[in-house]
Scaffold this active site. Structure first.
Site, PDB file in Angstrom:
ATOM      1  N   ALA A 160       0.819  -1.221   0.000  1.00 41.81           N
ATOM      2  CA  ALA A 160       0.000   0.000   0.000  1.00 41.81           C
ATOM      3  C   ALA A 160       0.843   1.256   0.000  1.00 41.81           C
ATOM      4  O   ALA A 160       0.314   2.363  -0.107  1.00 41.81           O
ATOM      5  CB  ALA A 160      -0.933  -0.004   1.223  1.00 41.81           C
ATOM      6  N   GLN A 162       5.413   2.663   0.026  1.00 41.72           N
ATOM      7  CA  GLN A 162       6.797   2.390   0.381  1.00 41.72           C
ATOM      8  C   GLN A 162       7.549   3.690   0.614  1.00 41.72           C
ATOM      9  O   GLN A 162       7.289   4.702  -0.026  1.00 41.72           O
ATOM     10  CB  GLN A 162       7.509   1.602  -0.731  1.00 41.72           C
ATOM     11  N   PHE A 165      12.482   3.899   4.762  1.00 36.67           N
ATOM     12  CA  PHE A 165      12.715   3.059   5.931  1.00 36.67           C
ATOM     13  C   PHE A 165      11.547   2.123   6.241  1.00 36.67           C
ATOM     14  O   PHE A 165      11.672   1.235   7.065  1.00 36.67           O
ATOM     15  CB  PHE A 165      12.987   3.919   7.167  1.00 36.67           C
ATOM     16  N   ALA A 166      10.409   2.328   5.598  1.00 43.07           N
ATOM     17  CA  ALA A 166       9.222   1.545   5.948  1.00 43.07           C
ATOM     18  C   ALA A 166       8.422   1.179   4.706  1.00 43.07           C
ATOM     19  O   ALA A 166       8.470   1.876   3.683  1.00 43.07           O
ATOM     20  CB  ALA A 166       8.343   2.334   6.919  1.00 43.07           C
ATOM     21  N   GLN A 167       7.706   0.062   4.823  1.00 38.58           N
ATOM     22  CA  GLN A 167       6.773  -0.360   3.789  1.00 38.58           C
ATOM     23  C   GLN A 167       5.432  -0.639   4.459  1.00 38.58           C
ATOM     24  O   GLN A 167       5.381  -1.135   5.584  1.00 38.58           O
ATOM     25  CB  GLN A 167       7.251  -1.639   3.075  1.00 38.58           C
ATOM     26  N   VAL A 168       4.361  -0.311   3.753  1.00 34.77           N
ATOM     27  CA  VAL A 168       3.018  -0.537   4.281  1.00 34.77           C
ATOM     28  C   VAL A 168       2.322  -1.564   3.394  1.00 34.77           C
ATOM     29  O   VAL A 168       2.311  -1.433   2.164  1.00 34.77           O
ATOM     30  CB  VAL A 168       2.203   0.773   4.321  1.00 34.77           C
ATOM     31  N   ASP A 279       4.217  16.067   8.509  1.00 35.57           N
ATOM     32  CA  ASP A 279       4.397  15.497   7.169  1.00 35.57           C
ATOM     33  C   ASP A 279       3.068  15.554   6.424  1.00 35.57           C
ATOM     34  O   ASP A 279       2.597  14.560   5.879  1.00 35.57           O
ATOM     35  CB  ASP A 279       4.897  14.055   7.278  1.00 35.57           C
TER      36      ASP A 279
END
Length: 458
Positions: A160, A162, A165-168, A279
């Site tokens: 969903a 990227q 540092f993080a991926q959803v 953000d």
């Protein structure tokens, strides 16, 4: 509490054990005790917690909270009259704190770690993640892989989003297609966002809460953190903007006005409880739709069918909790998000609420023009200068409304209390919308059309 040196633990133990948590007396008496000890911020948090839980009798609790605010106001007024000059000078001398600096975040996390560990949904291990499917492999091909987290199995249905540092990921809990969540997998482990979600739980109550996303759990390992959140299946505001971009059109002005009003209200609510998102951009604004058909009634106060309609602000990794800093703290540091760096960041000046205000302006500009905002310094008639978007307003728009919005949001934005400005701007857009019944009718049609064309993709 009165006979215990560790009265914090007594209160927290009662909450954890669900003792009197629906009874207003727990919150009133506890808050009074904290207030007597000079811990006003804790007292304020306790009152808000009790009200959010609708503890009974709620009217007594709300009255006690009102009296508390009155006492605090008197204290603040007395202090400000004696120390105004001192506070002003210290503010000017303060170069600012970078809230996103690694050392700053680490210091804050050390300070609040005992609190985070007691939050509902917190799971921590000193070991690395040892599931059968390596989390690092999800970047390449995640669909239909099953990962184990805390004894539960999550079937990955797709990526969903990227970042660096993080991926959803969208996932089904125990392969149940009706139980869908969002998994935010981050390396290195990052508990800060979970902390921010729990602050939202405590400080924002009632129907407003659904505008800021929910986190169910966090699983912390020595190498990764996995944040489990609600999954909203309607896409983002960026998706809405892109749907116009691909057909070579811009979003209709009435829809821009509606979403601008929503965002002004969201930021007002957020800043009022001492939280900054940090953000604010269209990718982080999920679209929410009403459960029933929208009606003309309830538009102004966001009641009825309009209560579920709107936006949901997610991704709190850059969130700032003002309660963790001294009063009147200002910040420095650059968000480094292209198109959303506030003027103060661009000019290497201190900032505070401006980071969200500029982000909101950037979102509005993207809705209006289908491109990121560029600003220019323009000379005004009285010899001073103002910042305004480089692109002009189209002749068939309500130019005065937009010019007032951008002028006030981009120039001399209040550093310590922006509620009045946000309320004034919100009212100006609302007044325009209710000036002609056809505008709300058109808005309803556009939202219905948007829902049909976009929701099938998610």
């Amino acid at each position: 509490m009165d006979v215990s040196a560790d009265f914090d633990s007594v209160f927290k133990r009662m909450l954890d054990s669900n003792v009197c948590t629906n009874d207003a007396s727990l919150y009133v008496y506890s808050a009074c005790f904290f207030e007597a000890k000079g811990r006003l911020r804790d007292a304020h948090t306790i009152y808000k917690l009790g009200i959010s839980k609708n503890a009974e009798p709620i009217k007594w609790l709300e009255k006690a909270y009102t009296l508390f605010l009155s006492r605090i106001s008197e204290i603040c007024n007395a202090a400000s009259s004696q120390k105004a000059d001192y506070k002003e000078s210290t503010t000017l001398e303060n170069d600012g704190i970078n809230p996103w600096d690694t050392s700053t975040l680490n210091d804050l996390l050390k300070k609040i770690n005992p609190l985070i560990a007691k939050f509902d949904g917190y799971r921590s291990s000193t070991k690395s993640y040892t599931g059968k499917v390596a989390l690092s492999t999800l970047k390449n091909a995640s669909r239909n892989k099953v990962i184990d987290i805390g004894g539960m199995k999550y079937l990955i249905k797709g990526c969903a989003g990227q970042g660096g540092f993080a991926q959803v990921y969208k996932a089904n809990v125990n392969s149940d297609p009706d139980d869908v969540v969002a998994l935010k997998i981050q390396k290195p482990a990052f508990p800060w966002e979970f902390y921010m979600y729990r602050q939202l739980d405590q400080r924002i109550s009632g129907r407003e809460r659904s505008s800021y996303g929910f986190a169910h759990k966090i699983h912390l390992y020595s190498d990764y953190s996995i944040l489990i959140c609600d999954y909203l299946a309607n896409g983002t505001l960026q998706d809405v903007i892109n749907s116009y971009l691909v057909i070579g059109k811009s979003m209709e002005e009435v829809l821009c006005i509606y979403y601008t009003t929503e965002m002004l209200h969201m930021i007002e609510t957020l800043h009022d409880v001492g939280l900054i998102h940090g953000d604010f951009k269209p990718d982080n604004l999920l679209v929410r739709y009403s459960r029933g058909n929208l009606t003309e009634e309830g538009f102004l106060d966001r009641s009825g069918s309009w209560g579920d309609q709107g936006l949901c602000l997610v991704d709190w990794g850059r969130g700032i909790d003002l309660h963790l800093f001294p009063d009147h703290t200002i910040f420095k540091g650059d968000c480094r998000t292209s198109g959303f760096r506030c003027i103060e960041m661009q000019e290497d000046k201190p900032w505070k609420f401006q980071v969200d205000a500029y982000g909101l302006c950037g979102v509005v500009h993207t809705m209006l023009h289908n491109c990121y905002m560029e600003i220019v310094k323009k000379e005004s008639s009285n010899g001073s200068s103002v910042y305004l978007p480089k692109l002009p307003f189209k002749r068939y728009w309500n130019a005065d409304l937009w010019k007032t919005f951008f002028t006030k949001m981009l120039n001399n934005y209040p550093c310590h209390d922006d509620r009045k400005l946000l309320q004034e701007l919100k009212k100006s857009f609302q007044d325009y919308m209710v000036s002609d019944p056809q505008l709300i009718k058109k808005l309803k049609e556009l939202l219905a059309k948007q829902r049909v064309s976009l929701c099938s993709a998610y």
